[in-house]
Motif scaffolding. Structure first.
Motif, PDB file in Angstrom:
ATOM      1  N   GLY A  46      27.459 -14.208   5.592  1.00 34.99           N
ATOM      2  CA  GLY A  46      27.738 -13.856   4.209  1.00 34.99           C
ATOM      3  C   GLY A  46      26.896 -14.650   3.243  1.00 34.99           C
ATOM      4  O   GLY A  46      26.591 -14.181   2.154  1.00 34.99           O
ATOM      5  N   ASN A  47      26.515 -15.848   3.625  1.00 36.07           N
ATOM      6  CA  ASN A  47      25.682 -16.662   2.745  1.00 36.07           C
ATOM      7  C   ASN A  47      24.199 -16.473   3.062  1.00 36.07           C
ATOM      8  O   ASN A  47      23.382 -16.352   2.162  1.00 36.07           O
ATOM      9  CB  ASN A  47      26.054 -18.143   2.876  1.00 36.07           C
ATOM     10  CG  ASN A  47      27.480 -18.387   2.451  1.00 36.07           C
ATOM     11  OD1 ASN A  47      28.400 -18.026   3.167  1.00 36.07           O
ATOM     12  ND2 ASN A  47      27.663 -18.971   1.294  1.00 36.07           N
ATOM     13  N   SER A  48      23.857 -16.464   4.330  1.00 33.43           N
ATOM     14  CA  SER A  48      22.457 -16.364   4.737  1.00 33.43           C
ATOM     15  C   SER A  48      21.939 -14.935   4.699  1.00 33.43           C
ATOM     16  O   SER A  48      20.768 -14.699   4.405  1.00 33.43           O
ATOM     17  CB  SER A  48      22.276 -16.915   6.155  1.00 33.43           C
ATOM     18  OG  SER A  48      22.621 -18.276   6.185  1.00 33.43           O
ATOM     19  N   ILE A  49      22.807 -13.983   5.014  1.00 32.50           N
ATOM     20  CA  ILE A  49      22.445 -12.563   5.016  1.00 32.50           C
ATOM     21  C   ILE A  49      23.694 -11.771   4.644  1.00 32.50           C
ATOM     22  O   ILE A  49      24.800 -12.097   5.079  1.00 32.50           O
ATOM     23  CB  ILE A  49      21.871 -12.119   6.387  1.00 32.50           C
ATOM     24  CG1 ILE A  49      21.380 -10.665   6.345  1.00 32.50           C
ATOM     25  CG2 ILE A  49      22.871 -12.330   7.498  1.00 32.50           C
ATOM     26  CD1 ILE A  49      20.622 -10.223   7.585  1.00 32.50           C
ATOM     27  N   SER A  50      23.526 -10.759   3.837  1.00 32.71           N
ATOM     28  CA  SER A  50      24.677  -9.952   3.436  1.00 32.71           C
ATOM     29  C   SER A  50      25.147  -9.095   4.609  1.00 32.71           C
ATOM     30  O   SER A  50      24.373  -8.791   5.525  1.00 32.71           O
ATOM     31  CB  SER A  50      24.312  -9.048   2.259  1.00 32.71           C
ATOM     32  OG  SER A  50      23.442  -8.016   2.676  1.00 32.71           O
ATOM     33  N   HIS A  51      26.382  -8.690   4.565  1.00 31.75           N
ATOM     34  CA  HIS A  51      26.916  -7.831   5.617  1.00 31.75           C
ATOM     35  C   HIS A  51      26.152  -6.512   5.650  1.00 31.75           C
ATOM     36  O   HIS A  51      25.887  -5.974   6.732  1.00 31.75           O
ATOM     37  CB  HIS A  51      28.402  -7.582   5.395  1.00 31.75           C
ATOM     38  CG  HIS A  51      29.236  -8.800   5.597  1.00 31.75           C
ATOM     39  ND1 HIS A  51      30.601  -8.781   5.563  1.00 31.75           N
ATOM     40  CD2 HIS A  51      28.905 -10.098   5.835  1.00 31.75           C
ATOM     41  CE1 HIS A  51      31.072  -9.986   5.774  1.00 31.75           C
ATOM     42  NE2 HIS A  51      30.057 -10.807   5.933  1.00 31.75           N
ATOM     43  N   GLU A  52      25.783  -5.998   4.485  1.00 28.63           N
ATOM     44  CA  GLU A  52      25.052  -4.734   4.426  1.00 28.63           C
ATOM     45  C   GLU A  52      23.689  -4.850   5.118  1.00 28.63           C
ATOM     46  O   GLU A  52      23.301  -3.977   5.888  1.00 28.63           O
ATOM     47  CB  GLU A  52      24.864  -4.294   2.970  1.00 28.63           C
ATOM     48  CG  GLU A  52      26.157  -3.927   2.268  1.00 28.63           C
ATOM     49  CD  GLU A  52      26.980  -5.145   1.828  1.00 28.63           C
ATOM     50  OE1 GLU A  52      26.395  -6.228   1.583  1.00 28.63           O
ATOM     51  OE2 GLU A  52      28.207  -5.018   1.755  1.00 28.63           O
ATOM     52  N   ASP A  53      22.973  -5.934   4.832  1.00 29.23           N
ATOM     53  CA  ASP A  53      21.674  -6.129   5.479  1.00 29.23           C
ATOM     54  C   ASP A  53      21.828  -6.364   6.978  1.00 29.23           C
ATOM     55  O   ASP A  53      21.035  -5.867   7.783  1.00 29.23           O
ATOM     56  CB  ASP A  53      20.917  -7.299   4.849  1.00 29.23           C
ATOM     57  CG  ASP A  53      20.404  -6.983   3.460  1.00 29.23           C
ATOM     58  OD1 ASP A  53      20.311  -5.785   3.102  1.00 29.23           O
ATOM     59  OD2 ASP A  53      20.102  -7.941   2.718  1.00 29.23           O
ATOM     60  N   LYS A 112      24.116  -5.228   8.968  1.00 32.79           N
ATOM     61  CA  LYS A 112      24.473  -3.978   9.653  1.00 32.79           C
ATOM     62  C   LYS A 112      23.244  -3.139   9.988  1.00 32.79           C
ATOM     63  O   LYS A 112      23.295  -2.307  10.886  1.00 32.79           O
ATOM     64  CB  LYS A 112      25.458  -3.175   8.809  1.00 32.79           C
ATOM     65  CG  LYS A 112      26.830  -3.771   8.793  1.00 32.79           C
ATOM     66  CD  LYS A 112      27.780  -2.989   7.897  1.00 32.79           C
ATOM     67  CE  LYS A 112      29.115  -3.702   7.817  1.00 32.79           C
ATOM     68  NZ  LYS A 112      30.030  -3.037   6.881  1.00 32.79           N
ATOM     69  N   ASN A 113      22.148  -3.365   9.277  1.00 27.51           N
ATOM     70  CA  ASN A 113      20.904  -2.655   9.593  1.00 27.51           C
ATOM     71  C   ASN A 113      20.263  -3.196  10.861  1.00 27.51           C
ATOM     72  O   ASN A 113      19.412  -2.541  11.449  1.00 27.51           O
ATOM     73  CB  ASN A 113      19.911  -2.767   8.428  1.00 27.51           C
ATOM     74  CG  ASN A 113      20.360  -1.979   7.223  1.00 27.51           C
ATOM     75  OD1 ASN A 113      20.975  -0.930   7.353  1.00 27.51           O
ATOM     76  ND2 ASN A 113      20.058  -2.493   6.043  1.00 27.51           N
ATOM     77  N   VAL A 114      20.671  -4.394  11.280  1.00 26.34           N
ATOM     78  CA  VAL A 114      20.109  -5.023  12.474  1.00 26.34           C
ATOM     79  C   VAL A 114      21.006  -4.807  13.691  1.00 26.34           C
ATOM     80  O   VAL A 114      20.533  -4.524  14.783  1.00 26.34           O
ATOM     81  CB  VAL A 114      19.910  -6.544  12.232  1.00 26.34           C
ATOM     82  CG1 VAL A 114      19.382  -7.232  13.472  1.00 26.34           C
ATOM     83  CG2 VAL A 114      19.000  -6.779  11.032  1.00 26.34           C
ATOM     84  N   LEU A 115      22.318  -4.931  13.496  1.00 25.36           N
ATOM     85  CA  LEU A 115      23.257  -4.858  14.618  1.00 25.36           C
ATOM     86  C   LEU A 115      24.571  -4.260  14.159  1.00 25.36           C
ATOM     87  O   LEU A 115      25.136  -4.678  13.146  1.00 25.36           O
ATOM     88  CB  LEU A 115      23.509  -6.276  15.167  1.00 25.36           C
ATOM     89  CG  LEU A 115      24.540  -6.410  16.273  1.00 25.36           C
ATOM     90  CD1 LEU A 115      24.013  -5.789  17.567  1.00 25.36           C
ATOM     91  CD2 LEU A 115      24.879  -7.880  16.496  1.00 25.36           C
ATOM     92  N   ARG A 116      25.071  -3.303  14.926  1.00 27.01           N
ATOM     93  CA  ARG A 116      26.402  -2.762  14.642  1.00 27.01           C
ATOM     94  C   ARG A 116      27.435  -3.734  15.180  1.00 27.01           C
ATOM     95  O   ARG A 116      27.471  -4.014  16.382  1.00 27.01           O
ATOM     96  CB  ARG A 116      26.568  -1.392  15.295  1.00 27.01           C
ATOM     97  CG  ARG A 116      25.810  -0.319  14.569  1.00 27.01           C
ATOM     98  CD  ARG A 116      25.970   1.041  15.195  1.00 27.01           C
ATOM     99  NE  ARG A 116      27.317   1.285  15.687  1.00 27.01           N
ATOM    100  CZ  ARG A 116      27.657   2.305  16.455  1.00 27.01           C
ATOM    101  NH1 ARG A 116      26.747   3.167  16.822  1.00 27.01           N
ATOM    102  NH2 ARG A 116      28.894   2.471  16.854  1.00 27.01           N
ATOM    103  N   ALA A 117      28.248  -4.274  14.291  1.00 28.10           N
ATOM    104  CA  ALA A 117      29.258  -5.259  14.684  1.00 28.10           C
ATOM    105  C   ALA A 117      30.319  -5.337  13.595  1.00 28.10           C
ATOM    106  O   ALA A 117      30.174  -4.760  12.519  1.00 28.10           O
ATOM    107  CB  ALA A 117      28.606  -6.632  14.886  1.00 28.10           C
TER     108      ALA A 117
END
Length: 71
Positions: free
Chosen positions: A10-17, A19-24
């Motif tokens: 949440g601090n280093s990368i947004s959840h939205e961004d 999700k573009n890398v890994l579905r989790a």
């Protein structure tokens, strides 16, 4: 069968961004004693990008790992 994955960030990368890398299942930065809940829910893949310990943005591995060592 795919393993269920939960990622704490949440601090280093947004959840939205992320999700573009890994579905989790993305959660806010991990806090003490939180991992056990996800282990009990059956998560086999746990990623920690960000964590909160006391009031700072850090989590010592000694506080996070005991729930993971049960298996």
């Amino acid at each position: 069968m795919k393993a269920r994955a939960v990622i704490f960030t949440g601090n280093s990368i947004s959840h939205e961004d992320a999700k573009n890398v890994l579905r989790a299942n993305y959660q806010p930065p991990v806090r003490r004693f939180q991992l056990e809940k996800f282990v009990q829910k059956g998560y086999k893949v746990i990623g920690i990008i960000d964590g909160i310990f006391l009031t700072g943005l850090q989590s010592g591995t000694g506080k996070l790992c005991p729930p993971l060592m049960q298996e």
